[in-house]
Design a protein around this motif. Structure first.
Motif, PDB file in Angstrom:
ATOM      1  N   ARG A 193       0.840  -1.197   0.000  1.00 43.52           N
ATOM      2  CA  ARG A 193       0.000   0.000   0.000  1.00 43.52           C
ATOM      3  C   ARG A 193       0.877   1.250   0.000  1.00 43.52           C
ATOM      4  N   GLY A 194       0.573   2.179  -0.886  1.00 43.93           N
ATOM      5  CA  GLY A 194       1.342   3.415  -0.986  1.00 43.93           C
ATOM      6  C   GLY A 194       2.389   3.408  -2.076  1.00 43.93           C
ATOM      7  N   THR A 195       2.575   2.275  -2.768  1.00 44.84           N
ATOM      8  CA  THR A 195       3.543   2.219  -3.862  1.00 44.84           C
ATOM      9  C   THR A 195       3.111   3.155  -4.988  1.00 44.84           C
ATOM     10  N   PRO A 196       4.008   3.990  -5.526  1.00 36.50           N
ATOM     11  CA  PRO A 196       3.615   4.955  -6.568  1.00 36.50           C
ATOM     12  C   PRO A 196       3.184   4.266  -7.860  1.00 36.50           C
ATOM     13  N   ALA A 210      -0.834  10.707 -11.488  1.00 31.60           N
ATOM     14  CA  ALA A 210      -0.099  10.029 -10.422  1.00 31.60           C
ATOM     15  C   ALA A 210      -1.062   9.507  -9.372  1.00 31.60           C
ATOM     16  N   GLY A 211      -0.695   8.390  -8.778  1.00 33.98           N
ATOM     17  CA  GLY A 211      -1.489   7.817  -7.700  1.00 33.98           C
ATOM     18  C   GLY A 211      -0.653   6.873  -6.873  1.00 33.98           C
ATOM     19  N   THR A 212      -1.310   6.166  -5.978  1.00 30.65           N
ATOM     20  CA  THR A 212      -0.624   5.188  -5.128  1.00 30.65           C
ATOM     21  C   THR A 212      -1.451   3.919  -5.052  1.00 30.65           C
ATOM     22  N   LEU A 213      -0.764   2.803  -4.874  1.00 31.08           N
ATOM     23  CA  LEU A 213      -1.451   1.527  -4.732  1.00 31.08           C
ATOM     24  C   LEU A 213      -2.274   1.545  -3.451  1.00 31.08           C
ATOM     25  N   ASP A 214      -3.520   1.107  -3.561  1.00 34.15           N
ATOM     26  CA  ASP A 214      -4.452   1.209  -2.432  1.00 34.15           C
ATOM     27  C   ASP A 214      -4.867  -0.150  -1.892  1.00 34.15           C
ATOM     28  N   PHE A 215      -4.910  -1.179  -2.763  1.00 34.84           N
ATOM     29  CA  PHE A 215      -5.451  -2.472  -2.343  1.00 34.84           C
ATOM     30  C   PHE A 215      -4.958  -3.565  -3.268  1.00 34.84           C
ATOM     31  N   HIS A 247      -3.704   2.925 -19.150  1.00 29.21           N
ATOM     32  CA  HIS A 247      -2.484   2.147 -18.996  1.00 29.21           C
ATOM     33  C   HIS A 247      -1.775   2.643 -17.732  1.00 29.21           C
ATOM     34  N   MET A 248      -1.290   1.730 -16.943  1.00 32.59           N
ATOM     35  CA  MET A 248      -0.672   2.091 -15.677  1.00 32.59           C
ATOM     36  C   MET A 248       0.710   1.481 -15.540  1.00 32.59           C
ATOM     37  N   ARG A 249       1.610   2.232 -14.915  1.00 36.25           N
ATOM     38  CA  ARG A 249       2.921   1.713 -14.564  1.00 36.25           C
ATOM     39  C   ARG A 249       3.051   1.723 -13.048  1.00 36.25           C
ATOM     40  N   LEU A 250       3.456   0.579 -12.531  1.00 38.41           N
ATOM     41  CA  LEU A 250       3.622   0.402 -11.094  1.00 38.41           C
ATOM     42  C   LEU A 250       5.097   0.220 -10.786  1.00 38.41           C
ATOM     43  N   ALA A 251       5.587   0.964  -9.798  1.00 40.12           N
ATOM     44  CA  ALA A 251       6.994   0.833  -9.405  1.00 40.12           C
ATOM     45  C   ALA A 251       7.244  -0.598  -8.948  1.00 40.12           C
TER      46      ALA A 251
END
Length: 361
Positions: A193-196, A210-215, A247-251
């Motif tokens: 949780r909180g990963t950009p 921009a956002g953060t992982l929530d679940f 389309h999303m990119r997750l760190a």
């Protein structure tokens, strides 16, 4: 030839998904009656508590008046019972009335008090019913079109009048492979949780949102081998709508030190990848390497190459291992900004792209 660029980078994994409202409510009436008015424009932003519809309140108001009359009657009966009790107690003190009569009067007072309490409860219930003839917005958000016109009969807790969805913030839901989830868990990165995250829409060339992982769901879909997850994204202007594709990119990693070389410097040799380097004697040597993701137009080399080696970056088609060459010094340009891909699969292989730490994405 040129030495590899040494830089701190972060790996990013690619996903596709859709935006979802954090809250979505079907607006239904809590009383049965005829719809009297609609108090909003289709698609309008409404605040919680704002009146959206009005149901004809006259039947409910008549029932409220009747309940108030019943309360007045019960209160009058209670006053009379208390007066009778006081008279009986006075007579009993002078032995002009029996104790049984006093007890009967006391029971009448208690019954009268209970009737008053029941009548007051009935009044409150009818007041609620009158209040429910005003259908208000349970949440703040964007209201859809009205589904029932004025003059139609609506049924309590059944007829759907419209829907409301919250707009800020908004969720971005996606699915990732079990392999990626295992990678994140073993590396302790990317699934917390909180990963950009960074998101782009279909008509955008950059990952501007921009956002953060929530679940991340606790269960793997056994049929598809994927896990559902979502990110939370701020949406102050309401531009992002539920149902939009993105389309999303997750760190996918913590920052790490990487060697970067032009992707054109990598040669395929059967099942392995090699790069050509020039040794101290000026001979071409093929070095098997373990490659990582692209960082713009450069390729991350995870292993097989050292920072001080001279990599052949031009004229590779003429290079032959063991051949002695007269190398010319060259320069590897800094990583270019990653370009958006026109199409993306449901999930990309681990580390689908890398960016320098602190670089705009």
């Amino acid at each position: 030839m040129a030495a590899p660029i040494v830089q701190q980078v972060v790996d990013w994994d690619d996903y596709v998904g859709r935006f979802e409202a954090i809250q979505s409510v079907e607006v239904k009436p809590r009383v049965t009656g005829y719809l009297q008015s609609v108090n909003f424009r289709d698609g309008q932003y409404v605040q919680a508590g704002q009146t959206l519809f009005t149901v004809d309140s006259r039947p409910a108001q008549a029932q409220l008046d009747q309940a108030r009359a019943q309360l007045a009657r019960a209160e009058a009966t209670l006053v009379n019972a208390r007066t009778e009790l006081a008279r009986s107690q006075t007579l009993a003190a002078s032995r002009a009335a029996s104790q049984e009569e006093v007890e009967a009067r006391q029971a009448a007072v208690r019954a009268g008090q209970a009737d008053v309490n029941a009548a007051r409860a009935a009044v409150r219930a009818q007041q609620l019913t009158v209040g429910f003839t005003r259908v208000t917005a349970p949440i703040s958000g964007r209201v859809s079109e009205r589904l029932v016109d004025v003059g139609n009969s609506v049924t309590a807790d059944q007829t759907v009048l419209t829907t409301i969805v919250s707009t800020n913030p908004i969720h971005f839901a996606f699915e990732g492979s079990e392999a990626l989830l295992l990678k994140y868990q073993r590396q302790k990165a990317g699934a917390e949780r909180g990963t950009p995250v960074r998101i782009r829409l279909q008509d955008e060339s950059t990952y501007a949102h921009a956002g953060t992982l929530d679940f991340v769901d606790t269960v793997i879909d056994t049929g598809a081998g994927t896990v559902r997850a979502r990110a939370i994204v701020q949406n102050p202007d309401g531009f992002l709508k539920p149902g939009m594709f993105g389309h999303m990119r997750l760190a996918g990693s913590d920052p790490y030190r990487a060697l970067l070389i032009p992707d054109t410097a990598v040669v395929t040799d059967a099942a392995r990848k090699v790069v050509y380097v020039v040794d101290k004697e000026g001979k071409v040597v093929a070095r098997p390497v373990d490659l990582g993701p692209l960082s713009g137009n450069l390729r991350v080399v995870r292993s097989g190459l050292s920072p001080n080696e001279r990599v052949v970056i031009g004229g590779i088609q003429r290079a032959t291992p063991g051949q002695k060459v007269q190398a010319k010094a060259g320069r590897i340009p800094a990583p270019a900004a990653p370009e958006a891909r026109p199409e993306a699969p449901n999930y990309a292989p681990p580390s689908s792209i890398a960016t320098p730490v602190g670089a705009a994405r």
